[in-house]
Design a protein around this motif. Structure first.
Motif, mmCIF file in Angstrom:
data_model
loop_
_atom_site.group_PDB
_atom_site.id
_atom_site.type_symbol
_atom_site.label_atom_id
_atom_site.label_comp_id
_atom_site.label_asym_id
_atom_site.label_seq_id
_atom_site.Cartn_x
_atom_site.Cartn_y
_atom_site.Cartn_z
ATOM 1 N N TRP A 114 -18.450 -13.929 -13.328
ATOM 2 C CA TRP A 114 -18.952 -13.106 -12.544
ATOM 3 C C TRP A 114 -20.302 -13.476 -12.813
ATOM 4 O O TRP A 114 -21.717 -13.728 -12.290
ATOM 5 C CB TRP A 114 -18.949 -11.656 -13.134
ATOM 6 N N LEU A 115 -20.686 -14.155 -14.238
ATOM 7 C CA LEU A 115 -22.292 -14.224 -14.230
ATOM 8 C C LEU A 115 -22.745 -15.511 -13.787
ATOM 9 O O LEU A 115 -24.126 -15.649 -13.805
ATOM 10 C CB LEU A 115 -22.312 -14.715 -16.560
ATOM 11 N N LEU A 116 -22.035 -16.455 -13.156
ATOM 12 C CA LEU A 116 -22.093 -17.754 -12.969
ATOM 13 C C LEU A 116 -22.287 -17.607 -11.475
ATOM 14 O O LEU A 116 -23.583 -17.890 -10.899
ATOM 15 C CB LEU A 116 -21.181 -18.698 -12.731
ATOM 16 N N PHE A 117 -21.406 -16.060 -10.823
ATOM 17 C CA PHE A 117 -21.764 -16.029 -9.951
ATOM 18 C C PHE A 117 -23.691 -15.856 -9.396
ATOM 19 O O PHE A 117 -23.926 -15.537 -8.415
ATOM 20 C CB PHE A 117 -21.020 -15.040 -9.389
ATOM 21 N N TYR A 118 -23.979 -14.486 -10.442
ATOM 22 C CA TYR A 118 -25.024 -13.421 -9.934
ATOM 23 C C TYR A 118 -25.940 -14.621 -10.818
ATOM 24 O O TYR A 118 -27.357 -14.226 -9.810
ATOM 25 C CB TYR A 118 -24.758 -12.647 -10.729
ATOM 26 N N PHE A 119 -25.669 -15.041 -12.067
ATOM 27 C CA PHE A 119 -27.124 -15.275 -12.260
ATOM 28 C C PHE A 119 -26.945 -17.218 -12.656
ATOM 29 O O PHE A 119 -27.860 -17.618 -13.111
ATOM 30 C CB PHE A 119 -26.947 -15.553 -13.856
ATOM 31 N N GLU A 120 -26.039 -17.924 -12.108
ATOM 32 C CA GLU A 120 -25.576 -19.069 -12.131
ATOM 33 C C GLU A 120 -26.137 -19.915 -13.290
ATOM 34 O O GLU A 120 -26.650 -21.255 -13.611
ATOM 35 C CB GLU A 120 -27.306 -19.654 -11.819
ATOM 36 N N GLU A 168 -23.130 -3.339 -15.252
ATOM 37 C CA GLU A 168 -23.258 -3.332 -14.006
ATOM 38 C C GLU A 168 -21.604 -3.818 -14.014
ATOM 39 O O GLU A 168 -21.074 -4.051 -13.209
ATOM 40 C CB GLU A 168 -23.467 -4.342 -13.477
ATOM 41 N N TYR A 169 -20.619 -4.545 -14.877
ATOM 42 C CA TYR A 169 -19.936 -5.674 -14.818
ATOM 43 C C TYR A 169 -19.022 -4.800 -14.895
ATOM 44 O O TYR A 169 -17.903 -4.645 -13.522
ATOM 45 C CB TYR A 169 -19.579 -6.952 -15.788
ATOM 46 N N GLU A 170 -19.100 -3.861 -15.229
ATOM 47 C CA GLU A 170 -17.932 -3.063 -15.596
ATOM 48 C C GLU A 170 -17.700 -1.563 -14.546
ATOM 49 O O GLU A 170 -16.834 -1.482 -14.024
ATOM 50 C CB GLU A 170 -18.257 -2.075 -17.074
ATOM 51 N N ASN A 171 -19.007 -1.150 -13.941
ATOM 52 C CA ASN A 171 -18.579 -0.664 -12.754
ATOM 53 C C ASN A 171 -18.357 -1.351 -11.361
ATOM 54 O O ASN A 171 -18.110 -0.522 -10.215
ATOM 55 C CB ASN A 171 -20.491 -0.106 -12.507
ATOM 56 N N GLY A 172 -18.708 -2.704 -11.462
ATOM 57 C CA GLY A 172 -17.603 -3.660 -10.380
ATOM 58 C C GLY A 172 -19.167 -3.494 -9.617
ATOM 59 O O GLY A 172 -19.041 -3.576 -8.295
ATOM 60 N N THR A 173 -20.312 -2.920 -9.828
ATOM 61 C CA THR A 173 -22.296 -3.023 -9.016
ATOM 62 C C THR A 173 -22.368 -3.971 -9.478
ATOM 63 O O THR A 173 -22.603 -5.021 -10.083
ATOM 64 C CB THR A 173 -22.624 -1.951 -9.401
ATOM 65 N N ASP A 174 -23.573 -4.674 -8.341
ATOM 66 C CA ASP A 174 -24.556 -6.141 -8.412
ATOM 67 C C ASP A 174 -25.933 -5.631 -9.340
ATOM 68 O O ASP A 174 -26.039 -4.225 -9.665
ATOM 69 C CB ASP A 174 -24.858 -6.524 -6.887
ATOM 70 N N PRO A 175 -26.326 -5.789 -10.443
ATOM 71 C CA PRO A 175 -26.549 -6.290 -11.167
ATOM 72 C C PRO A 175 -27.865 -6.540 -10.901
ATOM 73 O O PRO A 175 -28.582 -6.958 -11.740
ATOM 74 C CB PRO A 175 -25.762 -6.798 -12.229
ATOM 75 N N LEU A 176 -28.559 -7.087 -9.443
ATOM 76 C CA LEU A 176 -29.386 -7.544 -9.095
ATOM 77 C C LEU A 176 -30.365 -6.729 -7.946
ATOM 78 O O LEU A 176 -31.014 -6.842 -6.733
ATOM 79 C CB LEU A 176 -29.400 -9.673 -9.037
ATOM 80 N N ASP A 177 -29.196 -5.597 -7.491
ATOM 81 C CA ASP A 177 -29.795 -5.010 -6.366
ATOM 82 C C ASP A 177 -28.693 -3.805 -6.483
ATOM 83 O O ASP A 177 -28.181 -3.092 -7.326
ATOM 84 C CB ASP A 177 -28.529 -5.739 -5.238
#
Length: 265
Positions: free
Chosen positions: A78-84, A104-113
């Protein structure tokens, strides 16, 4: 003698410690996380600077109440997908929406949007078992949405404790018991959409709701039984084999072991 009360949030336990201590006696407590979870700190009557101590050694000089906080381990994928990168501050709030990256990870939401969506549902007089597929703003409770119609507190199921607890803040994909005084149509909840619709289930009973429509009865899931609440009849109804789980509805799911239920499976 002084009393020492220790409780847990999340999936973990605390070893050591006794119910009471003589004045100035030392207590030693160790927080032990279950697989897939991690200890993130102590809250309550904790001396400054010892919030992350594990084991915790503390002088009992008055009655103390401590809470050991465990949270889900954030997946590297998940971290790599959103933050590389996996070198991410989980307590930071990248999109400034009031939720940390861990939230955001626990909520299942996009941490950048922080784009918002909405969901509309109906309630019937009496008890309703609902869920919401969007994540409302931090601290949003049922009373913020239905203050004029609630007949009492809202409740949610704590899978780890095996007991009900009062629902304080609303979260996506969680089942909530809500009692209202009259039929209410067109209740609108705004929040961030759950871009990760998977449901994490734990061995035993779970009260959850999907963010998207998907079939329940996939082979090999380990799901034994599924129930929902019929708010019109005010009674439980068993979910039929091969029926879809629908957003907005809370479901009771029993599984013999931990299961990550995904609509893609």
């Amino acid at each position: 003698a002084y009393e020492l009360s220790v409780t847990v949030t999340g999936f973990g336990s605390v070893t050591g410690g006794m119910p009471s201590y003589e004045p100035a006696a030392m207590a030693e407590l160790a927080a032990v996380a279950q697989p897939g979870w991690e200890f993130v700190g102590w809250t309550g009557d904790i001396p400054p600077g010892q919030e992350q101590s594990n084991p915790l050694i503390i002088a009992v000089e008055l009655d103390l109440s401590l809470v050991a906080v465990f949270r889900v381990v954030v997946d590297d994928g998940w971290l790599l997908f959103y933050f590389e990168t996996t070198a991410v501050d989980l307590n930071a709030d990248e999109d400034e929406d009031g939720f940390s990256n861990r939230d955001e990870y626990e909520n299942g939401t996009d941490p950048l949007d922080d784009t918002l969506d909405s969901f509309t549902f109906d309630l019937r007089a009496g008890w309703n078992l609902i869920s919401i597929p969007v994540q409302p703003a931090p601290g949003t409770g049922v009373g913020d949405i239905l203050s004029d119609h609630l007949a009492g507190d809202a409740w949610q199921w704590n899978t780890f404790a095996g007991a009900y607890e009062q629902a304080v803040a609303l979260h996506a994909r969680v089942g909530y018991w809500i009692c209202v005084t009259a039929d209410i149509n067109g209740v609108v909840v705004s929040g961030q959409p759950s871009v990760d619709p998977a449901l994490q289930l734990y061995g035993g009973w779970n009260c959850v709701g999907p963010a998207v429509t998907f079939p329940m009865w996939n082979s090999g899931t380990g799901i034994v039984v599924v129930w929902r609440w019929d708010s019109d009849a005010q009674r439980y109804a068993k979910v039929a084999v091969k029926a879809d789980l629908l957003p907005g509805i809370g479901y009771w799911l029993y599984t013999v072991s931990d299961v990550l239920l995904s609509p893609d499976e």
